[in-house]
Enzyme design. Structure first.
Site, PDB file in Angstrom:
ATOM      1  N   ASP A  14       0.830  -1.213   0.000  1.00 39.00           N
ATOM      2  CA  ASP A  14       0.000   0.000   0.000  1.00 39.00           C
ATOM      3  C   ASP A  14       0.865   1.263   0.000  1.00 39.00           C
ATOM      4  OD1 ASP A  14      -2.441   1.323  -0.035  1.00 39.00           O
ATOM      5  OD2 ASP A  14      -2.523   1.466   2.149  1.00 39.00           O
ATOM      6  N   ASN A  62     -11.084  -2.438  -5.187  1.00 31.45           N
ATOM      7  CA  ASN A  62     -10.311  -1.555  -6.079  1.00 31.45           C
ATOM      8  C   ASN A  62     -10.955  -1.381  -7.460  1.00 31.45           C
ATOM      9  OD1 ASN A  62      -7.087  -2.712  -4.807  1.00 31.45           O
ATOM     10  ND2 ASN A  62      -8.274  -0.936  -4.176  1.00 31.45           N
TER      11      ASN A  62
HETATM   12  C1  IPE Z   1      -5.457  -2.669  -0.006  1.00 33.88           C
HETATM   13  O1  IPE Z   1      -5.139  -1.350  -0.175  1.00 33.88           O
HETATM   14  C2  IPE Z   1      -5.454  -3.390  -1.327  1.00 33.88           C
HETATM   15  C3  IPE Z   1      -4.158  -3.552  -1.971  1.00 33.88           C
HETATM   16  C4  IPE Z   1      -2.996  -3.222  -1.466  1.00 33.88           C
HETATM   17  C5  IPE Z   1      -4.192  -4.165  -3.263  1.00 33.88           C
HETATM   18  P1  IPE Z   1      -6.250  -0.224  -0.359  1.00 33.88           P
HETATM   19  O2  IPE Z   1      -5.543   1.057  -0.444  1.00 33.88           O
HETATM   20  O3  IPE Z   1      -7.143  -0.595  -1.485  1.00 33.88           O
HETATM   21  O4  IPE Z   1      -7.096  -0.390   0.980  1.00 33.88           O
HETATM   22  P2  IPE Z   1      -7.680   0.745   1.939  1.00 33.88           P
HETATM   23  O5  IPE Z   1      -8.533   1.631   1.093  1.00 33.88           O
HETATM   24  O6  IPE Z   1      -6.517   1.460   2.520  1.00 33.88           O
HETATM   25  O7  IPE Z   1      -8.433  -0.004   3.002  1.00 33.88           O
HETATM   26  C1  IPE Z   2      -1.681   0.251  -3.297  1.00 38.83           C
HETATM   27  O1  IPE Z   2      -1.487   1.622  -3.326  1.00 38.83           O
HETATM   28  C2  IPE Z   2      -1.927  -0.336  -4.673  1.00 38.83           C
HETATM   29  C3  IPE Z   2      -3.313  -0.764  -4.883  1.00 38.83           C
HETATM   30  C4  IPE Z   2      -4.268  -0.697  -4.014  1.00 38.83           C
HETATM   31  C5  IPE Z   2      -3.622  -1.295  -6.181  1.00 38.83           C
HETATM   32  P1  IPE Z   2      -2.705   2.642  -3.317  1.00 38.83           P
HETATM   33  O2  IPE Z   2      -3.098   2.901  -4.727  1.00 38.83           O
HETATM   34  O3  IPE Z   2      -3.789   2.179  -2.443  1.00 38.83           O
HETATM   35  O4  IPE Z   2      -1.989   3.911  -2.731  1.00 38.83           O
HETATM   36  P2  IPE Z   2      -2.586   4.905  -1.633  1.00 38.83           P
HETATM   37  O5  IPE Z   2      -2.964   4.067  -0.470  1.00 38.83           O
HETATM   38  O6  IPE Z   2      -3.725   5.606  -2.257  1.00 38.83           O
HETATM   39  O7  IPE Z   2      -1.425   5.795  -1.330  1.00 38.83           O
HETATM   40 MG    MG Z   3      -4.168   2.432  -0.450  1.00 46.75          MG
END
Ligand code: IPE
Ligand code: IPE
Ligand code: MG
Length: 238
Positions: A14, A62
């Site tokens: 993340d 997502n």
């Molecule tokens: C979790 O991260 C999913 C992945 C790393 C693929 P998200 O960014 O989607 O989750 P939340 O929104 O912080 O819970």
């Molecule tokens: C994790 O990074 C990757 C996926 C969830 C696909 P994020 O895209 O959630 O990045 P933040 O959390 O918005 O910084």
């Molecule tokens: Mg995220």
């Protein structure tokens, strides 16, 4: 790095979007850098002798992100599969995937199927990608499959126990998760491996995924080795 008694590490990758935004870049630039981190960390884990590495790459939630970002992530997945196929084979890494894979775009899905097939049986390490994955969805799909068999009369409902249910999940025969690492400063599971991580140690770091490196991985492993795993008993087990 001491990897004994640590078979399965699962990572919630993340912080890509925030990493990019903090540098005045578009969120997808963070995903591109994040894909490079995946390559680095996979190689490091293989060299360290880890047996199972599971990466949370895309959640069912997502899908609700802006179309442009979703498309870019699917494109990155396809790119990763094309260029890593030979490397995975060279390093003896078996690729697996968990999640509702039917929702992936055709190209990504067929590439995934191809690489899973050509790396099947390699026993250096199993790399599992969680794609279109959520722990609740996985549990619901497993329950549905078992209910169907029971309704058809091929499964006695009383035969459903922890082992049979666990084995019916997408992870199949993969051992339980020992250590969950979450980068990007949030302290939550976000629907990841709810069943499999029941007794996992949870390690959270503020480091964003694009900046995460082998030293950070080793730090998490060292922390893991400092924990006392009691599994409900009064003394450490193992
Ligand atoms: C979790 O991260 C999913 C992945 C790393 C693929 P998200 O960014 O989607 O989750 P939340 O929104 O912080 O819970
Ligand atoms: C994790 O990074 C990757 C996926 C969830 C696909 P994020 O895209 O959630 O990045 P933040 O959390 O918005 O910084
Ligand atoms: Mg995220």
């Amino acid at each position: 790095m001491k990897i004994t008694h640590l078979r399965h590490v699962a990572i919630i990758m993340d912080g890509n979007g925030r990493w990019a935004q903090a540098r005045g870049l578009a969120r997808v630039a963070g995903h591109h850098r994040g894909a490079e981190t995946v390559r680095r960390v996979v190689t490091h884990c293989r060299e360290a002798g880890l047996h199972y590495l599971t990466l949370y790459a895309f959640s069912t939630e997502n899908w609700a992100r802006p179309t442009f970002e979703v498309n870019e992530l699917m494109e990155l997945l396809a790119e990763f599969l094309v260029e890593q196929e030979d490397r995975l084979k060279e390093h003896g890494i078996e690729l697996a995937a968990i999640g509702d894979l039917g929702r992936l775009p055709n190209r990504a899905r067929s590439l995934l199927e191809r690489v899973m097939k050509t790396t099947s049986g390699l026993d250096g390490m199993r790399l599992t990608l969680a794609l279109s994955y959520s722990g609740r969805d996985e549990i619901v799909r497993a329950a549905r499959r078992l209910a169907r068999r029971a309704a058809e009369g091929t499964l006695d409902p009383d035969a459903i126990d922890d082992r049979l249910f666990g084995g019916s999940l997408d992870t199949g025969d993969t051992p339980p998760v020992d250590l969950v690492i979450r980068t990007g400063s949030e302290r939550r599971l976000s629907n990841f491996l709810l069943w499999q991580a029941a007794y996992a140690e949870l390690y959270f770091t503020d480091r964003a995924w694009p900046d995460f490196g082998p030293e950070d991985f080793d730090r998490a492993v060292a922390w893991y080795h400092s924990r006392k795993r009691t599994f409900g008993l009064v003394e450490a087990v193992g």
